[in-house]
Design a protein around this motif. Structure first.
Motif: not given
Length: 385
Positions: A275-276, A279, A282, A355, A357-358, A361-362
């Motif tokens: 997740a890190l 984020a 991006t 985008s 990548n976000w 991450a979520l």
């Protein structure tokens, strides 16, 4: 290491090549058929959906025959699908070929995981599963980059002919090396379905969907992201995929080793790190060195979750692991389909090639939350009524 594990790894190598090679060839395929890159991304989604639905279907159809024979039949189906993709005259036919090939994927890894686990001592199950999946990860170091290079220079159709040839080799390896283990006595479809009453099995599958979906949100669109945002040349996509593959190999082996020692801490570390990294990717996608490092880490952290999640499903399936194992492979690809669709959606919405990548991450963060929930319920298991 039993030679049967090598045979399973060979089959996994072919399947891994066809699953991932399309990502490096999306611009070429899109240009050939006159469609947009997000539309070409549906070839990833279609394959993933085929795995998701094909995994339980093919596993159920294979309950009447030995596992070895079913593995051989699945590799034959895989060859047919890739040959169809290679000669496809239209985008629709190409999609059909991808779906046909995908029908073999989930059941092969699901049945193969059970066979691999049966070949070793109980305390080495995750390691044996990881050995089989090494074929999938090595495909991303050798098969996918080679297929991408061939596709960019000689045409993507030649790549799929190459993949079909890999399937023939995998079929021969299974026929020669995998023992003809008898079917387990007393196991019926109703028994296999009972595994899905266990909440821990369902939570593991949900973690699989969300966690691996995080990987595919970014990697599905890696070619346009690296060329349009980072500034790499088209030819560099091959070597970036090698980096991703090396990360997968490292993560798979580490995940297999530590899942036999501390399964849940391994999952916390991998999902949180994933997740890190997604984020940060991006922003990091604008720098060549940072982007390359992120591609490696996404592969490593993503595949570090595979052996522990597959082992967790097998451990909680209560003596009826085959269907649950196959469905969990389908869950990996459900995550792939969801991520590829969401990634294409945010790109088409004008949010740019970074985008996805976000989105990833979520998804990975959601999987981490489920991992903590699963652990909290461990001492008080709940069954689905």
């Amino acid at each position: 290491m039993p030679l049967a594990l090598l045979a399973l790894a060979i089959g996994a190598f072919g399947i891994g090549t066809t699953e991932f090679v399309i990502m490096g060839l999306l611009p070429e395929v899109a240009g050939d058929f006159g469609v947009s890159v997000p539309t070409a991304g549906y070839l990833v989604t279609g394959y993933a959906l085929g795995v998701m639905f094909g995994a339980p279907l093919m596993t159920v159809l294979g309950t009447k025959i030995t596992r070895k024979r079913m593995l051989m039949l699945l590799m034959g189906l895989f060859v047919v699908g890739n040959l169809l993709s290679a000669v496809a005259p239209t985008f629709g036919v190409m999609m059909v070929g991808r779906v046909v090939a995908s029908l073999a994927h989930g059941a092969f890894f699901g049945i193969g995981s059970v066979v691999a686990a049966e070949l070793v001592a109980p305390e080495k199950k995750a390691g044996a599963i990881a050995t089989m999946f090494t074929g999938l990860t090595v495909a991303n170091v050798v098969g996918v980059p080679l297929g991408t290079f061939v596709g960019q220079n000689a045409g993507w159709r030649i790549t799929f002919l190459f993949v079909a040839a890999l399937g023939v080799i995998g079929l021969a390896g299974i026929a020669r090396l995998v023992p003809d283990l008898p079917k387990p006595a007393g196991v019926r479809l109703r028994h296999e379905l009972s595994a899905f009453k266990n909440v821990q099995v369902l939570l593991a599958m949900a973690m699989t969907v969300l966690g691996f979906g995080g990987v595919f949100a970014a990697i599905t669109y890696i070619a346009p992201m690296m060329t349009h945002v980072t500034g790499y040349a088209d030819s560099s996509v091959t070597w970036l995929l090698v980096l991703f593959g090396l990360g997968m190999v490292a993560g798979n082996l580490i995940g297999g080793r530590f899942a036999d020692r501390a399964l849940m801490p391994m999952l916390y570390t991998a999902l949180g790190g994933l997740a890190l990294v997604l984020a940060l990717f991006t922003v990091g996608a604008h720098d060549k060195a940072a982007a390359a490092a992120a591609v490696f880490l996404i592969g490593a952290l993503g595949f570090a979750t595979v052996p522990p999640l597959q082992k967790r499903v097998l451990d909680h399936a209560h003596g009826a692991p085959t269907l649950a194992s196959a469905v969990n492979i389908g869950a990996f690809n459900a995550g792939n389909a969801l991520a590829a669709w969401l990634g294409g959606l945010v790109i088409s919405g004008g949010l740019g090639y970074t985008s996805p990548n976000w989105v990833g991450a979520l998804l990975a963060a959601s999987a981490l939350a489920l991992a903590f929930l699963s652990s909290s319920l461990e001492k008080r298991p709940i069954a689905v009524p």
